[in-house]
Design a protein around this motif. Structure first.
Motif, mmCIF file in Angstrom:
data_model
loop_
_atom_site.group_PDB
_atom_site.id
_atom_site.type_symbol
_atom_site.label_atom_id
_atom_site.label_comp_id
_atom_site.label_asym_id
_atom_site.label_seq_id
_atom_site.Cartn_x
_atom_site.Cartn_y
_atom_site.Cartn_z
ATOM 1 N N SER A 92 0.832 -1.207 0.000
ATOM 2 C CA SER A 92 0.000 0.000 0.000
ATOM 3 C C SER A 92 0.869 1.261 0.000
ATOM 4 O O SER A 92 0.562 2.242 -0.692
ATOM 5 N N GLU A 93 1.961 1.223 0.742
ATOM 6 C CA GLU A 93 2.879 2.362 0.789
ATOM 7 C C GLU A 93 3.475 2.634 -0.597
ATOM 8 O O GLU A 93 3.526 3.786 -1.047
ATOM 9 N N ILE A 94 3.890 1.579 -1.274
ATOM 10 C CA ILE A 94 4.476 1.719 -2.616
ATOM 11 C C ILE A 94 3.436 2.246 -3.600
ATOM 12 O O ILE A 94 3.684 3.203 -4.337
ATOM 13 N N LYS A 95 2.265 1.630 -3.587
ATOM 14 C CA LYS A 95 1.209 2.022 -4.525
ATOM 15 C C LYS A 95 0.807 3.479 -4.324
ATOM 16 O O LYS A 95 0.697 4.250 -5.298
ATOM 17 N N ASN A 96 0.603 3.866 -3.071
ATOM 18 C CA ASN A 96 0.157 5.236 -2.789
ATOM 19 C C ASN A 96 1.236 6.264 -3.121
ATOM 20 O O ASN A 96 0.939 7.350 -3.635
#
Length: 355
Positions: free
Chosen positions: A286-290
Motif C-alpha cells: 500500500s505504501e508503494i502504490k500510494n
C-alpha cells in the motif's frame, strides 16, 4: 561532488567532469570528435557543452530527431554513414549528448562502427543520468520491442551536469524519478523513504539524490556486469513496464507513455505480485502504490488491452527457456530475482491497479 568509479570508467560531476573530459581527450589523442545530439539537445544543451570543451580537434555535430521512434537500426545506419563520410576512423570519439535514446543509440553506433570506437556519455535528462547512461547497455528497438538489439560496452566516461535539467519539462523529470524510486525499493529503504512525501523533499539537495541513485545502480552493475545474476534486480518494474510501453507505442488509440511513466505502472503491478507471493507485506504494498500514484497520473487500461500486453511479455529479453522472469521485491530495499507469475496473477495485478 565525489566521482564514482565504475567497472573501467569514471562517472564525474559538474565542472570537475568537464576538466577530466578535456584531459581524457588530450591523453587519448583522438583524431576527431563527433557529438551526437537530437533536435532538443542541439537547441538547449549543445552550446553549454561546447563552452566547456577545450580542444583544437575537429568537432562534427550529428543531429537526429528527438524521440523513441528514432532508436532503431535505420538511424544507426545514418550515423555510421555520416561518421564514414566525415572521416571517422578507429581513433574517433563519439560524445553522446542527450537523453536515454541518444546514449543507448550512440553507444550502440560507436560500439559497432569499425568494430568499436570510444564513446562518452553526457546525459541531459534525469532518466539518462540515473539509469540509461550508466552500466554499459547500448542498443536499439526492434519495431515496438524495446532494446531487442544491443551490446554491453562501457563508455570511456560519463559526465553528469545537473544544469541540463533546468531545460527539462516536468513530465520528463517525473520519468527519471521513477528509476530513482526503483533504486530505493530494490536496494536502499532509507533512500526510498526520502521520496515518500515529496512535499518534504529538499530539491536543493537534488544533486545528492542523483548521486546516490547512480551509486546504487553502479554497485549492482559492478557485481554483475553482464546481467547473469544480481543485475537482474534492476529489472524490477520493467518486465510489465516494457510490455506496457511497447503496447502504447504501437497502438494509435493510446497516448504514448514516457519510459518512466510505464515503469511506474510496472512497479505497482510487480509490487502487487510480490505481495501476493508473500514476499511483501500488505502495508508495504500500500505504501508503494500510494507513493507512486501520488507522483504519476493513472494510466487507463481497458479489458481488451490485457491480452496483447501479456503477449508482449513473451518477447522480453530477460526470459529464459520460454518462462517470463520477474525481479520481485522481498520487502522494501531487497529483491528476489528469477521469479515467475502466471497470467491469472498478472491480470489480478491490473485489476488492483485500477482500484
Amino acid at each position: 561532488m565525489q566521482a564514482i568509479q565504475a567497472y573501467d570508467y569514471s562517472i564525474l560531476f559538474n565542472e570537475m567532469g568537464y576538466e577530466k573530459l578535456n584531459i581524457l581527450i588530450e591523453e587519448n589523442q583522438y583524431s576527431n570528435i563527433f557529438v551526437l545530439v537530437d533536435s532538443n539537445t542541439n537547441e538547449h544543451c549543445l552550446m553549454r557543452f561546447l563552452s566547456f570543451l577545450a580542444t583544437d580537434k575537429t568537432i562534427e555535430i550529428i543531429e537526429i530527431e528527438a524521440g523513441e521512434s528514432e532508436k532503431n537500426i535505420s538511424t544507426c545506419v545514418e550515423i555510421w554513414t555520416i561518421l564514414t563520410e566525415l572521416g571517422g576512423d578507429r581513433k574517433t570519439v563519439l560524445v553522446n549528448l542527450g537523453g536515454g535514446v541518444i546514449t543507448d543509440l550512440g553507444g550502440f553506433a560507436a560500439s559497432t562502427f569499425k568494430r568499436g570506437i570510444d564513446f562518452i556519455n553526457i546525459p541531459t535528462t534525469l532518466l539518462a543520468m540515473v539509469d540509461a547512461s550508466i552500466g554499459g547497455k547500448n542498443g536499439v528497438d526492434l519495431g515496438n520491442l524495446k532494446n531487442q538489439i544491443g551490446v554491453i560496452k562501457n563508455p570511456k566516461m560519463v559526465l553528469i551536469d545537473s544544469e541540463y535539467l533546468s531545460t527539462l519539462p516536468q513530465n520528463e523529470m517525473r520519468s527519471g524519478l521513477a528509476e530513482m524510486l526503483k533504486h530505493g525499493l530494490i536496494a536502499d529503504q532509507m533512500y526510498w523513504s526520502q521520496f515518500k512525501d515529496l512535499t518534504q523533499l529538499d530539491f536543493a539537495d537534488f544533486d545528492a539524490l542523483i548521486h546516490r541513485s547512480i551509486e546504487i545502480k553502479n554497485e549492482i552493475v559492478m557485481q554483475d556486469p553482464t546481467e547473469n545474476g544480481i543485475r537482474k534486480a534492476l529489472n524490477f518494474g520493467h518486465t510489465l513496464g516494457h510490455a506496457i510501453e511497447s503496447y502504447f507505442i504501437d497502438n494509435e488509440d493510446k497516448k504514448t507513455l514516457l519510459h518512466g511513466e510505464a515503469i511506474a505502472v510496472g512497479m505497482i503491478l510487480e509490487s502487487y505480485i510480490s505481495w501476493q507471493k508473500r514476499l511483501l507485506s500488505e502495508t508495504e504494498y500500500s505504501e508503494i502504490k500510494n507513493t507512486i500514484k501520488a507522483v504519476f497520473d493513472p494510466v487507463p487500461f481497458e479489458e481488451n488491452d490485457l491480452s496483447p500486453i501479456l503477449d508482449l511479455l513473451i518477447h522480453d529479453k530477460k526470459n529464459e527457456y520460454g518462462k517470463i522472469q520477474f525481479a520481485l521485491l522481498d520487502g522494501i530495499g531487497k529483491i528476489k530475482i528469477n521469479q515467475t507469475a502466471d497470467n491469472e496473477l498478472i491480470i489480478k495485478s491490473f485489476t488492483d491497479y485500477k482500484t
